[in-house]
Scaffold this active site. Sequence first.
Site, PDB file in Angstrom:
ATOM      1  N   CYS A   2      18.322  49.393   8.664  1.00 15.55           N
ATOM      2  CA  CYS A   2      18.308  47.961   8.939  1.00 15.55           C
ATOM      3  C   CYS A   2      19.558  47.628   9.754  1.00 15.55           C
ATOM      4  O   CYS A   2      20.623  48.195   9.557  1.00 15.55           O
ATOM      5  CB  CYS A   2      18.298  47.075   7.711  1.00 15.55           C
ATOM      6  SG  CYS A   2      16.898  47.364   6.642  1.00 15.55           S
ATOM      7  N   ARG A  27      18.245  51.346  14.044  1.00 12.14           N
ATOM      8  CA  ARG A  27      18.454  51.373  12.601  1.00 12.14           C
ATOM      9  C   ARG A  27      17.187  51.049  11.810  1.00 12.14           C
ATOM     10  O   ARG A  27      17.184  51.089  10.579  1.00 12.14           O
ATOM     11  CB  ARG A  27      19.542  50.374  12.210  1.00 12.14           C
ATOM     12  CG  ARG A  27      20.853  50.602  12.923  1.00 12.14           C
ATOM     13  CD  ARG A  27      21.863  49.566  12.515  1.00 12.14           C
ATOM     14  NE  ARG A  27      22.263  49.745  11.151  1.00 12.14           N
ATOM     15  CZ  ARG A  27      23.225  50.560  10.745  1.00 12.14           C
ATOM     16  NH1 ARG A  27      23.882  51.268  11.617  1.00 12.14           N
ATOM     17  NH2 ARG A  27      23.528  50.655   9.474  1.00 12.14           N
ATOM     18  N   TRP A  75      14.212  48.398   8.309  1.00 11.56           N
ATOM     19  CA  TRP A  75      13.590  49.671   7.941  1.00 11.56           C
ATOM     20  C   TRP A  75      13.196  49.491   6.484  1.00 11.56           C
ATOM     21  O   TRP A  75      14.053  49.428   5.605  1.00 11.56           O
ATOM     22  CB  TRP A  75      14.589  50.810   8.095  1.00 11.56           C
ATOM     23  CG  TRP A  75      13.984  52.177   7.972  1.00 11.56           C
ATOM     24  CD1 TRP A  75      13.369  52.896   8.958  1.00 11.56           C
ATOM     25  CD2 TRP A  75      13.944  53.007   6.799  1.00 11.56           C
ATOM     26  NE1 TRP A  75      12.955  54.103   8.468  1.00 11.56           N
ATOM     27  CE2 TRP A  75      13.289  54.202   7.144  1.00 11.56           C
ATOM     28  CE3 TRP A  75      14.392  52.848   5.491  1.00 11.56           C
ATOM     29  CZ2 TRP A  75      13.073  55.233   6.249  1.00 11.56           C
ATOM     30  CZ3 TRP A  75      14.179  53.868   4.582  1.00 11.56           C
ATOM     31  CH2 TRP A  75      13.528  55.049   4.967  1.00 11.56           C
ATOM     32  N   ASN A  99      21.200  44.681   4.694  1.00  9.72           N
ATOM     33  CA  ASN A  99      21.018  46.106   4.968  1.00  9.72           C
ATOM     34  C   ASN A  99      21.451  46.854   3.722  1.00  9.72           C
ATOM     35  O   ASN A  99      22.569  46.662   3.260  1.00  9.72           O
ATOM     36  CB  ASN A  99      21.892  46.493   6.175  1.00  9.72           C
ATOM     37  CG  ASN A  99      22.022  47.988   6.335  1.00  9.72           C
ATOM     38  OD1 ASN A  99      21.126  48.740   5.969  1.00  9.72           O
ATOM     39  ND2 ASN A  99      23.141  48.427   6.890  1.00  9.72           N
ATOM     40  N   GLY A 100      20.569  47.678   3.156  1.00 12.46           N
ATOM     41  CA  GLY A 100      20.933  48.439   1.967  1.00 12.46           C
ATOM     42  C   GLY A 100      19.874  48.299   0.887  1.00 12.46           C
ATOM     43  O   GLY A 100      18.752  47.858   1.157  1.00 12.46           O
ATOM     44  N   GLU A 479      16.122  73.205  14.624  1.00 13.21           N
ATOM     45  CA  GLU A 479      16.353  71.944  15.318  1.00 13.21           C
ATOM     46  C   GLU A 479      15.235  71.671  16.331  1.00 13.21           C
ATOM     47  O   GLU A 479      14.767  70.542  16.470  1.00 13.21           O
ATOM     48  CB  GLU A 479      17.734  71.986  15.997  1.00 13.21           C
ATOM     49  CG  GLU A 479      18.105  70.758  16.795  1.00 13.21           C
ATOM     50  CD  GLU A 479      18.056  69.449  16.003  1.00 13.21           C
ATOM     51  OE1 GLU A 479      17.923  69.477  14.775  1.00 13.21           O
ATOM     52  OE2 GLU A 479      18.119  68.392  16.652  1.00 13.21           O
ATOM     53  N   LYS A 483      12.903  68.344  16.142  1.00 13.15           N
ATOM     54  CA  LYS A 483      12.831  67.424  17.291  1.00 13.15           C
ATOM     55  C   LYS A 483      11.383  67.152  17.651  1.00 13.15           C
ATOM     56  O   LYS A 483      10.980  66.015  17.871  1.00 13.15           O
ATOM     57  CB  LYS A 483      13.567  68.084  18.459  1.00 13.15           C
ATOM     58  CG  LYS A 483      14.422  67.291  19.313  1.00 13.15           C
ATOM     59  CD  LYS A 483      15.677  66.668  18.785  1.00 13.15           C
ATOM     60  CE  LYS A 483      15.718  66.264  17.384  1.00 13.15           C
ATOM     61  NZ  LYS A 483      16.915  65.814  16.810  1.00 13.15           N
ATOM     62  N   GLU A 486       9.651  64.976  14.946  1.00 19.57           N
ATOM     63  CA  GLU A 486      10.116  63.592  14.898  1.00 19.57           C
ATOM     64  C   GLU A 486       9.449  62.711  15.939  1.00 19.57           C
ATOM     65  O   GLU A 486       9.063  61.594  15.637  1.00 19.57           O
ATOM     66  CB  GLU A 486      11.632  63.542  15.186  1.00 19.57           C
ATOM     67  CG  GLU A 486      12.526  63.901  14.042  1.00 19.57           C
ATOM     68  CD  GLU A 486      13.998  63.833  14.450  1.00 19.57           C
ATOM     69  OE1 GLU A 486      14.398  64.530  15.408  1.00 19.57           O
ATOM     70  OE2 GLU A 486      14.746  63.093  13.814  1.00 19.57           O
ATOM     71  N   HIS A 502       5.040  87.483   5.573  1.00 20.65           N
ATOM     72  CA  HIS A 502       4.995  87.402   4.111  1.00 20.65           C
ATOM     73  C   HIS A 502       4.264  86.144   3.641  1.00 20.65           C
ATOM     74  O   HIS A 502       4.592  85.600   2.590  1.00 20.65           O
ATOM     75  CB  HIS A 502       6.410  87.466   3.528  1.00 20.65           C
ATOM     76  CG  HIS A 502       7.097  88.750   3.854  1.00 20.65           C
ATOM     77  ND1 HIS A 502       6.687  89.956   3.345  1.00 20.65           N
ATOM     78  CD2 HIS A 502       8.115  89.020   4.692  1.00 20.65           C
ATOM     79  CE1 HIS A 502       7.450  90.921   3.836  1.00 20.65           C
ATOM     80  NE2 HIS A 502       8.319  90.377   4.659  1.00 20.65           N
ATOM     81  N   LYS A 601      17.758  55.768  12.414  1.00 23.00           N
ATOM     82  CA  LYS A 601      18.820  56.672  12.838  1.00 23.00           C
ATOM     83  C   LYS A 601      19.904  56.823  11.781  1.00 23.00           C
ATOM     84  O   LYS A 601      20.480  57.876  11.607  1.00 23.00           O
ATOM     85  CB  LYS A 601      19.437  56.155  14.128  1.00 23.00           C
ATOM     86  CG  LYS A 601      20.399  57.144  14.724  1.00 23.00           C
ATOM     87  CD  LYS A 601      20.549  56.966  16.178  1.00 23.00           C
ATOM     88  CE  LYS A 601      21.365  58.103  16.764  1.00 23.00           C
ATOM     89  NZ  LYS A 601      20.604  59.360  16.790  1.00 23.00           N
TER      90      LYS A 601
HETATM   91  C1  G6P Z   1      18.469  60.438   9.999  1.00 20.82           C
HETATM   92  C2  G6P Z   1      18.275  60.586  11.481  1.00 20.82           C
HETATM   93  C3  G6P Z   1      18.524  62.028  11.890  1.00 20.82           C
HETATM   94  C4  G6P Z   1      19.907  62.461  11.440  1.00 20.82           C
HETATM   95  C5  G6P Z   1      20.090  62.276   9.947  1.00 20.82           C
HETATM   96  C6  G6P Z   1      21.532  62.476   9.534  1.00 20.82           C
HETATM   97  O1  G6P Z   1      17.449  61.078   9.317  1.00 20.82           O
HETATM   98  O2  G6P Z   1      16.969  60.187  11.862  1.00 20.82           O
HETATM   99  O3  G6P Z   1      18.439  62.137  13.300  1.00 20.82           O
HETATM  100  O4  G6P Z   1      20.101  63.795  11.775  1.00 20.82           O
HETATM  101  O5  G6P Z   1      19.734  60.942   9.574  1.00 20.82           O
HETATM  102  O6  G6P Z   1      22.307  61.469  10.116  1.00 20.82           O
HETATM  103  P1  G6P Z   1      23.846  61.552  10.341  1.00 20.82           P
HETATM  104  O7  G6P Z   1      24.228  60.214  10.906  1.00 20.82           O
HETATM  105  O8  G6P Z   1      24.470  61.808   9.004  1.00 20.82           O
HETATM  106  O9  G6P Z   1      24.120  62.659  11.295  1.00 20.82           O
END
Ligand code: G6P
Length: 606
Positions: A2, A27, A75, A99-100, A479, A483, A486, A502, A601
């Site tokens: 948020c 956010r 969010w 937010n929270g 990673e 990616k 996501e 396995h 994010k």
């Molecule tokens: C969220 C984001 C990811 C990120 C993760 C950790 O899930 O969508 O892209 O890697 O949080 O975030 P940070 O700010 O701790 O790197």
Amino acid sequence: MCGIVGYVGKRDCTDVLMNGLSKLEYRGYDSAGIAVFQNGKIEVAKAKGRLKNLEEHMKAEGRPTGQIGIGHTRWATHGEPSDVNSHPHSGGRVTIVHNGIIENYKELKDYLISRGVSFDSDTDTEVVARLLDYRYNGSPIQTISETIRDLEGSYALGIIFADHPEQVYAVRCESPLIAGVGDGENFIASDVPAILEYTRDYYLLEHEEIAVLGRDGVHIFDAYGQPVEKELKTADWDVEAIRKNGYVHFMLKEIHEQPTAIRTTISPRIQNGLPNLEECGITLEVLRGFRQIHVVACGTAMHAGTVGKYVIEKLARVPVTVDIASEFRYCDPLVGTGDLVIVISQSGETADSLAAMRLAKSLGAKTLAIVNAMGSSIAREADMLIYTHAGPEIAVASTKAYMVQIAVMYLFAFELALAVGQIDETECRRLVTLLEQTPDSIAEILERKEQVQYIASSLITADSLLYIGRGLDYALSMEGSLKLKEISYIHSESYAAGELKHGTISLITENMPVIAVATQTALREKTISNIKEVKARGARVILVCRASDTIDPEAVDLRYDLPDFDDLLMPMIAVVPLQLIAYYTSVLKGNDVDKPRNLAKSVTVE
Ligand code: G6P
């Protein structure tokens, strides 16, 4: 998660709030809303979905006009994304954005219901609005101060009181919040980009501090309503950093910013060709004192830690564990004095990472934070701190932040290996020089995108795919797979290539493409054998390897050719085509690349 904004000044408040929210949409973007004092009365506009839905809603229903107000992009946590659950929430004389998460909202709600208060939404936020209203005695500061004593959980709140139409109030606990200071105008925001077009000066609100914003200034009080003197900070981010600058998406822009981000991050930490992390509190003596290292992080940052583990163990021969922060904090971890816990985080606010760091400290470990966001909670609470200098990362899918996180892990590993005598200065200088050369190779990859575009076009019809690799290639595949998942919404998993047989190999059919990464010379033939195993079962294989590698053309369907580079640093080079494959697959599928569904994010809830 948020984003919240607030404004007091002379400009059109709705413009400022909408502009600020557009910078905070990373956010969360399940719904958006604003509340503005219009002719002394609070007018609320809110709509489910993206900010553009709110724009359209206001076009149809009327746009609040005024100079003071608050805004929110959501969010969803409590209550589905809907118009009614959107913020701002009003509780009579009080309107708030939040937010929270308020953990004890149920008890508080029951209490208020027992006192005859009724509710419109399912949110925990409305409970706070109603509680503030229930307690309101004409003194906003006293009411806020008393109310927060009853709140459990995390919050950043922007608050307006119907009978105080010249002020915006704010308070925070855990969730981030700043108060921006302009000339005759002041702001609150969850993050600096929201105010950067108007001012660079801001106060970082601390735990339970209450801010009062008027046109004449920002006044800050502690949890008991006593005035607090605070240091004014100045953001050094460029306004251009939060614009797309001609790129179609922030993600593409941020992928392109990687060479510069690496240089900006590593250059100040290299002296006479050797790593120097003294300004971060890390000396050779300090490094010699650790018997074990634990990396704790979430998402992409955890993947950066996994690359770090391979590099540290290989070079320094110090044991490293990597844990997901949400697991670490509840697994009674074997951590204590003599251990170093490295917490990696782009935002520096991820709730699980922060809690894991606090736990590690309480167990006697030393903590090192690798963080991008200046002044964030993780940055402030760690014993040692290395800032990554990626600049603001706006796209939800992290790219440049990951890149600089691994660049820092390399630098750290080089210095640690030197400190514990596993490498000498000559070798350390050679490694540092290689690290300094990575931006040029990445720039070379960014020059030619046709190959990745072609690969992406071959993936868009897949329902599921696998990434495989060994060693550092496996760490990297994690990673690449995340990616793709996501932003393209195609299911994918990364697998250690040797482990596939396995169990997971039973999933292989001609409908499941396999992206294999084979950059580690000593492991290449092993990975090629694994590729042949999946190829024999009908898989379509895409291989990421060096252009100079001779590979049996029968074993692969498509190849992505990397420039030559040292094995150890190859993840920094090889991740770029994986980022681009995810990006173009998402674009070709017509997805919202920068704001993928259900994600946020910055995850400031558990
Ligand atoms: C969220 C984001 C990811 C990120 C993760 C950790 O899930 O969508 O892209 O890697 O949080 O975030 P940070 O700010 O701790 O790197």
